[in-house]
Design a protein around this motif. Structure first.
Motif, short mmCIF file in Angstrom:
data_model
loop_
_atom_site.label_atom_id
_atom_site.label_comp_id
_atom_site.label_asym_id
_atom_site.label_seq_id
_atom_site.Cartn_x
_atom_site.Cartn_y
_atom_site.Cartn_z
N VAL A 60 24.75 40.94 39.15
CA VAL A 60 26.14 40.58 39.45
C VAL A 60 27.01 41.83 39.40
CG1 VAL A 60 28.10 39.15 38.78
CG2 VAL A 60 25.78 38.27 38.50
N SER A 61 26.74 42.70 38.43
CA SER A 61 27.52 43.94 38.30
C SER A 61 27.39 44.81 39.54
CB SER A 61 27.05 44.74 37.07
OG SER A 61 27.32 44.04 35.88
N TRP A 62 26.19 44.87 40.12
CA TRP A 62 26.00 45.72 41.31
C TRP A 62 26.84 45.22 42.48
CZ3 TRP A 62 24.68 48.58 37.93
CH2 TRP A 62 23.47 48.60 37.23
N VAL A 63 26.93 43.90 42.61
CA VAL A 63 27.74 43.32 43.69
C VAL A 63 29.22 43.62 43.45
CG1 VAL A 63 28.36 41.20 44.91
CG2 VAL A 63 26.04 41.49 44.05
N ARG A 64 29.66 43.47 42.22
CA ARG A 64 31.06 43.75 41.91
C ARG A 64 31.39 45.23 42.08
NH1 ARG A 64 34.63 42.24 36.45
NH2 ARG A 64 36.64 42.52 37.50
N ASN A 79 31.49 30.78 37.17
CA ASN A 79 32.08 30.48 38.48
C ASN A 79 31.49 29.21 39.07
OD1 ASN A 79 33.86 32.65 38.70
ND2 ASN A 79 32.25 34.03 39.40
N ASP A 80 30.21 29.01 38.86
CA ASP A 80 29.51 27.87 39.46
C ASP A 80 28.56 27.30 38.41
OD1 ASP A 80 27.99 26.09 40.90
OD2 ASP A 80 27.06 27.60 42.19
N ARG A 81 28.85 26.12 37.92
CA ARG A 81 28.03 25.54 36.85
C ARG A 81 26.68 25.05 37.35
NH1 ARG A 81 31.66 21.08 34.13
NH2 ARG A 81 29.90 20.96 32.66
N GLU A 82 26.62 24.67 38.62
CA GLU A 82 25.37 24.11 39.17
C GLU A 82 24.29 25.19 39.32
OE1 GLU A 82 28.33 23.36 40.30
OE2 GLU A 82 28.51 21.18 40.38
N THR A 83 24.64 26.31 39.94
CA THR A 83 23.68 27.40 40.16
C THR A 83 24.38 28.72 39.80
OG1 THR A 83 24.36 27.48 42.49
CG2 THR A 83 22.41 26.17 41.96
N PRO A 84 24.61 28.96 38.52
CA PRO A 84 25.45 30.08 38.09
C PRO A 84 24.93 31.47 38.42
CG PRO A 84 24.37 29.07 36.20
CD PRO A 84 24.13 28.17 37.37
N MET A 85 23.62 31.60 38.64
CA MET A 85 23.07 32.92 38.95
C MET A 85 22.37 32.94 40.30
SD MET A 85 23.94 35.10 36.66
CE MET A 85 22.77 36.46 36.77
N ILE A 86 22.78 32.03 41.19
CA ILE A 86 22.25 32.02 42.55
C ILE A 86 23.40 32.14 43.54
CG2 ILE A 86 20.96 30.71 44.28
CD1 ILE A 86 19.47 29.34 42.03
N LEU A 87 23.29 33.12 44.42
CA LEU A 87 24.34 33.37 45.41
C LEU A 87 24.14 32.38 46.55
CD1 LEU A 87 26.71 35.22 46.11
CD2 LEU A 87 25.08 36.80 47.13
N ASP A 88 24.87 31.27 46.50
CA ASP A 88 24.69 30.23 47.50
C ASP A 88 26.03 29.61 47.90
OD1 ASP A 88 25.42 28.64 45.33
OD2 ASP A 88 23.38 27.97 44.91
N ASN A 89 25.97 28.52 48.64
CA ASN A 89 27.22 27.92 49.14
C ASN A 89 27.78 26.83 48.24
OD1 ASN A 89 25.18 26.07 49.76
ND2 ASN A 89 26.17 25.41 51.68
N PHE A 90 27.27 26.71 47.02
CA PHE A 90 27.84 25.75 46.07
C PHE A 90 29.29 26.11 45.74
CE2 PHE A 90 23.72 23.91 45.37
CZ PHE A 90 24.00 22.64 44.87
N TYR A 91 29.60 27.39 45.84
CA TYR A 91 30.98 27.84 45.63
C TYR A 91 31.95 27.06 46.51
CZ TYR A 91 35.00 31.03 46.27
OH TYR A 91 36.26 31.58 46.38
N TYR A 92 31.59 26.90 47.78
CA TYR A 92 32.47 26.21 48.74
C TYR A 92 32.47 24.71 48.50
CZ TYR A 92 31.96 30.80 50.78
OH TYR A 92 31.93 32.15 50.95
N GLY A 141 30.98 35.57 46.90
CA GLY A 141 30.37 36.32 45.81
C GLY A 141 30.74 35.73 44.45
N HIS A 142 31.84 34.97 44.42
CA HIS A 142 32.26 34.30 43.19
C HIS A 142 31.32 33.14 42.85
CE1 HIS A 142 36.75 35.73 43.40
NE2 HIS A 142 35.89 36.71 43.18
N SER A 143 30.31 32.92 43.66
CA SER A 143 29.31 31.90 43.37
C SER A 143 28.50 32.27 42.13
CB SER A 143 28.37 31.74 44.57
OG SER A 143 27.26 30.94 44.25
N VAL A 144 28.46 33.57 41.80
CA VAL A 144 27.68 34.02 40.65
C VAL A 144 28.61 34.69 39.62
CG1 VAL A 144 25.52 34.32 41.89
CG2 VAL A 144 27.17 36.20 41.84
N GLY A 145 28.11 34.80 38.41
CA GLY A 145 28.87 35.49 37.38
C GLY A 145 29.82 34.58 36.63
N ARG A 146 30.79 35.19 35.99
CA ARG A 146 31.70 34.44 35.14
C ARG A 146 33.08 35.08 35.15
NH1 ARG A 146 28.94 36.23 29.34
NH2 ARG A 146 29.74 38.35 29.30
#
Length: 324
Positions: free
Chosen positions: A58-62, A241-254, A191-196
């Motif tokens: 997550v840090s590398w993406v940020r 950011n995403d309780r369902e898949t907190p460490m997976i970069l996916d479309n749950f954010y939307y 990208g807010h799909s992952v991290g906290r």
């Protein structure tokens, strides 16, 4: 002049053009000759660090976002405070960023293989690319050949990086200024799909009254994570950011945004603003569409105004400019 001489002159001209213009641009496999294993070494280190400290991905993406949106993709973010240089990391906009020390781990592996060859700016870009894969995101083919800045852009950080409670129009304007359109901005915020997020950035939506755009049940969960309106910035107080898949970069954010479960103000506004709402709906419904647009946006971000050719330098230590 005979044919042989003409042919030699033509070859020399082509080589000169490649040297004068081609080398001043980013290109795929830039290190193919100078450090053939460069990209593989970065990937190996990213994987190793991920399994040892999962949050590094997550840090590398940020890092990519914070480095590239401020002036240039030039690793200025990595410079530490020394005489004459203020660090961009000291800005409030860099609050919560971490794992910078592991960038040095990646750089050390590269220096052992090919001293003085691979730039820190390319480490930022390629570690983000490989970090995205470790988070279950798409593989993005990135060009390389960036050089490192000899100065910090600390004075420009606050005006360059959008705030978490900025209006959508101002956020869109900022991204547009570096060539990323509304669709790309919505994808990039995925990208807010992952991290906290630290409670410091959340309490304004909870106290003294709950933001009416936030789902009440979700608000109660966030209040449980952030039980006071004055959280200690140094305490470990955060919400995923995403309780369902907190460490997976996916479309749950939307999908969460459509349920009024956006964590930050800027997140939730995406779902209601007339320009961005259609993209939120489409990305929530189509994972492949999100991955495609996210890849495109990350690529545009990674190529924002890079230093190339004779510009900048290749730092020996990513934390400091070279001594001349």
């Amino acid at each position: 002049m005979n044919c042989s001489s003409s042919f030699i002159l033509l070859l020399l001209s082509l080589l000169f053009l490649q040297f004068s213009s081609g080398n001043s641009q980013l290109q795929l496999n830039y290190y193919a000759q100078s450090c053939p294993r460069a990209e593989e070494i970065i990937k190996e280190q990213v994987i190793k660090l991920y399994y040892k400290h999962g949050n590094t991905a997550v840090s590398w993406v940020r890092n990519l976002f914070h480095d590239c949106i401020v002036k240039s993709c030039d690793a200025s973010l990595l410079l530490e405070k020394v005489a004459g240089i203020e660090s961009e990391q000291a800005s409030q906009k860099s609050f919560g960023m971490r794992n910078f020390k592991y960038v040095s781990t990646i750089k050390a592996a590269l220096e052992q293989e090919c001293p003085g060859t691979v730039s820190c700016a390319d480490v930022v870009a390629l570690s983000a690319r490989d970090g995205i894969v470790m988070l279950g995101g798409p593989r993005i083919e990135m060009k390389t050949g960036r050089k490192d800045s000899k100065q910090s852009w600390a004075a420009e950080v606050d005006q360059s990086i959008p705030n978490h409670n900025d209006s959508i129009s101002s956020v869109l304007s900022r991204f547009q200024s570096i060539g990323i359109d509304a669709e790309g901005t919505v994808a990039l915020l995925g990208g807010h799909s992952v991290g906290r997020v630290h409670c410091v950035n959340l309490v304004d939506r909870l106290y003294p009254t709950v933001d009416p755009t936030m789902d009440p049940v979700y608000a109660n969960y966030i209040k449980g994570r952030c039980p006071t309106p004055n959280p200690d910035p140094k305490a470990v107080l955060y919400a995923r950011n995403d309780r369902e898949t907190p460490m997976i970069l996916d479309n749950f954010y939307y999908k969460n945004l459509l349920k009024n479960k956006g964590l930050l103000v800027v997140d939730q506004q995406l779902a209601s603003h007339p320009i961005t709402a259609p993209y939120v709906q489409k990305m929530a419904a189509d994972k492949d569409y999100f991955r495609q647009k996210f890849s495109r946006a990350v690529l545009l971000l990674s190529e924002n105004n890079p230093l190339t050719g004779d510009q900048g330098e290749i730092r020996k230590d990513c934390r400091y400019v070279n001594a001349h």
